[in-house]
Design a protein around this motif. Structure first.
Motif, mmCIF file in Angstrom:
data_model
loop_
_atom_site.group_PDB
_atom_site.id
_atom_site.type_symbol
_atom_site.label_atom_id
_atom_site.label_comp_id
_atom_site.label_asym_id
_atom_site.label_seq_id
_atom_site.Cartn_x
_atom_site.Cartn_y
_atom_site.Cartn_z
ATOM 1 N N ARG A 1 -2.552 -3.996 -6.822
ATOM 2 C CA ARG A 1 -1.105 -4.075 -6.969
ATOM 3 C C ARG A 1 -0.387 -3.652 -5.686
ATOM 4 O O ARG A 1 0.656 -4.222 -5.337
ATOM 5 N N VAL A 2 -0.935 -2.657 -4.989
ATOM 6 C CA VAL A 2 -0.334 -2.243 -3.715
ATOM 7 C C VAL A 2 -0.437 -3.383 -2.699
ATOM 8 O O VAL A 2 0.535 -3.683 -1.975
ATOM 9 N N LEU A 3 -1.591 -4.028 -2.630
ATOM 10 C CA LEU A 3 -1.747 -5.166 -1.715
ATOM 11 C C LEU A 3 -0.758 -6.276 -2.041
ATOM 12 O O LEU A 3 -0.126 -6.856 -1.149
ATOM 13 N N GLU A 4 -0.611 -6.564 -3.335
ATOM 14 C CA GLU A 4 0.330 -7.608 -3.746
ATOM 15 C C GLU A 4 1.748 -7.241 -3.333
ATOM 16 O O GLU A 4 2.509 -8.100 -2.864
ATOM 17 N N ARG A 5 2.101 -5.976 -3.467
ATOM 18 C CA ARG A 5 3.460 -5.548 -3.114
ATOM 19 C C ARG A 5 3.694 -5.650 -1.609
ATOM 20 O O ARG A 5 4.778 -6.032 -1.161
ATOM 21 N N LEU A 6 2.675 -5.331 -0.826
ATOM 22 C CA LEU A 6 2.814 -5.444 0.621
ATOM 23 C C LEU A 6 2.921 -6.892 1.064
ATOM 24 O O LEU A 6 3.531 -7.187 2.103
ATOM 25 N N ASP A 7 2.328 -7.806 0.286
ATOM 26 C CA ASP A 7 2.395 -9.226 0.626
ATOM 27 C C ASP A 7 3.749 -9.831 0.275
ATOM 28 O O ASP A 7 4.136 -10.857 0.832
ATOM 29 N N ARG A 8 4.457 -9.195 -0.662
ATOM 30 C CA ARG A 8 5.791 -9.681 -1.013
ATOM 31 C C ARG A 8 6.830 -9.046 -0.098
ATOM 32 O O ARG A 8 6.513 -8.256 0.779
ATOM 33 N N SER A 9 8.082 -9.398 -0.308
ATOM 34 C CA SER A 9 9.145 -8.797 0.503
ATOM 35 C C SER A 9 9.234 -7.306 0.200
ATOM 36 O O SER A 9 9.353 -6.904 -0.952
ATOM 37 N N PHE A 10 9.149 -6.503 1.239
ATOM 38 C CA PHE A 10 9.180 -5.049 1.101
ATOM 39 C C PHE A 10 10.017 -4.494 2.241
ATOM 40 O O PHE A 10 9.619 -4.547 3.404
ATOM 41 N N ASP A 11 11.196 -4.008 1.906
ATOM 42 C CA ASP A 11 12.144 -3.574 2.937
ATOM 43 C C ASP A 11 11.838 -2.180 3.470
ATOM 44 O O ASP A 11 12.370 -1.782 4.510
ATOM 45 N N GLY A 12 11.013 -1.425 2.747
ATOM 46 C CA GLY A 12 10.757 -0.052 3.157
ATOM 47 C C GLY A 12 9.595 0.082 4.127
ATOM 48 O O GLY A 12 9.046 -0.890 4.625
ATOM 49 N N ARG A 13 9.235 1.341 4.378
ATOM 50 C CA ARG A 13 8.125 1.664 5.281
ATOM 51 C C ARG A 13 7.093 2.454 4.461
ATOM 52 O O ARG A 13 7.442 3.367 3.712
ATOM 53 N N LEU A 14 5.810 2.109 4.607
ATOM 54 C CA LEU A 14 4.749 2.775 3.863
ATOM 55 C C LEU A 14 3.937 3.671 4.786
ATOM 56 O O LEU A 14 3.427 3.232 5.819
ATOM 57 N N ILE A 15 3.845 4.945 4.402
ATOM 58 C CA ILE A 15 2.965 5.903 5.075
ATOM 59 C C ILE A 15 2.010 6.433 4.013
ATOM 60 O O ILE A 15 2.439 6.778 2.911
ATOM 61 N N SER A 16 0.746 6.472 4.317
ATOM 62 C CA SER A 16 -0.228 6.978 3.350
ATOM 63 C C SER A 16 -1.084 8.056 3.997
ATOM 64 O O SER A 16 -1.073 8.240 5.220
ATOM 65 N N ALA A 17 -1.826 8.775 3.158
ATOM 66 C CA ALA A 17 -2.669 9.860 3.657
ATOM 67 C C ALA A 17 -3.932 9.946 2.820
ATOM 68 O O ALA A 17 -3.953 9.589 1.642
ATOM 69 N N CYS A 18 -4.978 10.420 3.474
ATOM 70 C CA CYS A 18 -6.257 10.569 2.789
ATOM 71 C C CYS A 18 -7.079 11.617 3.522
ATOM 72 O O CYS A 18 -6.688 12.107 4.579
#
Length: 415
Positions: A234-251
């Motif tokens: 679902r995250v991949l699908e959301r990134l493939d669609r229009s996404f106006d924000g910025r994503l930062i992740s951590a692990c």
């Protein structure tokens, strides 16, 4: 961020001083440029208006930046000092920060990085940290400075960023700094920690939550390795669609192993890590561990242990050599416990590490006890003389070469 700020610039180099003056005035700051320590001393003691920051070169024609700061600190709390130093003066700059200075930059420096650190210094001074917050920067080590540079670069782009590090390394602080330094700083910053969420799908995709709650802001997803296969898709699908924000992740440091096991989508990993910021563990940055202890002590001791006047040299050495599996959170927890249990005027190793107290079957040998006592005395002398070996040798009433040999044997350093 520097508009209408009052900055004192102490720099005798005409080219460097003129360049800084011009850029600071372009940023909207009011600047008083001084070229001698004696003039700076009077101007800072009796300023025309409250000083937001002092930019000071370590080397001055009639003294040094260290002398200026130390002289001011004897009678009052100086304004925030940002020191400028060459590579050879890093040790001196670190000592100044331990004494209460705010920050330093090393020549040659990128002007954008310099302005970012100055702005951060001013904002932190204006808005003190809360009791349970950590400093906004990670430390004074070379590794911490490298991370600062990566943060500034990450803030200039909207590409996804992946912050990697063990527990307690400040991944959330780094994510927040990237957002605050970016063009999106006025938009929301939404943090979702999957290690604490019972339902990742709800936290990330419900109306007004996660992806749907940031607009043009920043979504920070911590502990991405805990995503199920469905959530990853679902995250991949959301990134493939229009996404106006910025994503930062951590692990943590386990994603490659999970990819190898088929438990984490390699395509998602590549999408998340367009920019990667690795944070080394605290036990590989002993100077940052001691710096963090000092910063937290100055903030927490007045409230939790007003009778304590400082940190013992042996305590700092114990912090320097500890493994810190829980990172900065572990250090803060031990400090709070130590403040509650301390009985003397100085914080001691047994206050932070009660498990190290010797029992009847694990007494030190006389040779070990002599070495520990000798090391403590040398550390105390070096602390009193700001690391000057010659002056420390005089206090200890031994030859400078003898002290140097003992320091090499004990793994100590000075100048």
């Amino acid at each position: 961020m520097l508009r209408n700020r009052y900055i004192v610039l102490v720099e005798d180099d005409e080219i460097m001083g003129g360049s800084l003056l011009q850029r600071l005035e372009l940023e909207g700051a009011q600047v008083l440029w001084l070229k001698q320590m004696v003039r700076a001393l009077g101007a800072i003691r009796t300023p025309k208006r409250p000083i937001d920051a002092v930019i000071c070169d370590i080397g001055l024609p009639d003294g040094s930046g260290e002398e200026l700061f130390s002289t001011l600190a004897r009678t009052a709390i100086p304004p925030p000092f940002l020191f400028i130093t060459g590579q050879g003066g890093i040790g001196q700059a670190v000592r100044l920060i331990k004494s209460g200075a705010a920050d330093y930059v090393t020549k040659p420096f990128d002007m954008a990085v310099f302005l970012e650190r100055l702005s951060l210094l001013v904002e932190t001074h204006e808005k003190p940290l809360q009791d349970d917050d950590f400093p906004p920067v990670l430390g004074v080590s070379v590794a911490a400075r490298r991370i600062e540079g990566l943060i500034v670069k990450a803030a200039k782009t909207s590409q996804p960023a992946l912050i990697r590090g063990g527990p307690g390394t400040g991944k959330d602080l780094v994510a927040r700094r990237i957002h605050d330094l970016s063009d999106r700083s006025a938009a929301p910053f939404v943090s979702v920690n999957l290690a604490r969420e019972a339902d990742a799908e709800t936290a990330l995709f419900s109306p007004a939550c996660g992806f749907n709650g940031i607009g043009e802001g920043t979504l920070f997803i911590n502990a991405v390795s805990r995503m199920t296969a469905q959530t990853q898709s679902r995250v991949l699908e959301r990134l493939d669609r229009s996404f106006d924000g910025r994503l930062i992740s951590a692990c943590g440091n386990d994603l490659e192993a999970l990819i190898g096991q088929g438990a984490f989508n390699s395509e998602l990993f590549y999408r998340l890590s367009r920019i990667e910021i690795p944070i080394p563990p605290l036990n590989t940055r002993p100077e940052d561990a001691v710096w963090l202890l000092q910063r937290l002590f100055r903030k927490l001791a007045p409230r939790h242990a007003p009778g304590l006047v400082g940190i013992g040299a042996l305590c700092e050495e114990a912090v320097r050599t500890h493994d810190w599996p829980g990172g900065g959170r572990d250090l803060r927890a031990r400090l709070l416990r130590g403040l509650a249990m301390a009985t003397g005027p100085l914080l001691q190793p047994s206050d932070l590490f009660p498990e190290r107290l010797a029992g009847p079957d694990d007494m030190m040998s006389l040779a070990q006890a002599r070495e520990a006592a000798e090391k403590a005395q040398i550390i105390a002398a070096l602390d009193r003389t700001d690391g000057q070996i010659g002056e420390a040798a005089k206090l200890l009433r031994i030859a400078r070469t003898t002290l140097w040999e003992k320091m090499q044997k004990l793994g100590l350093s000075g100048s």
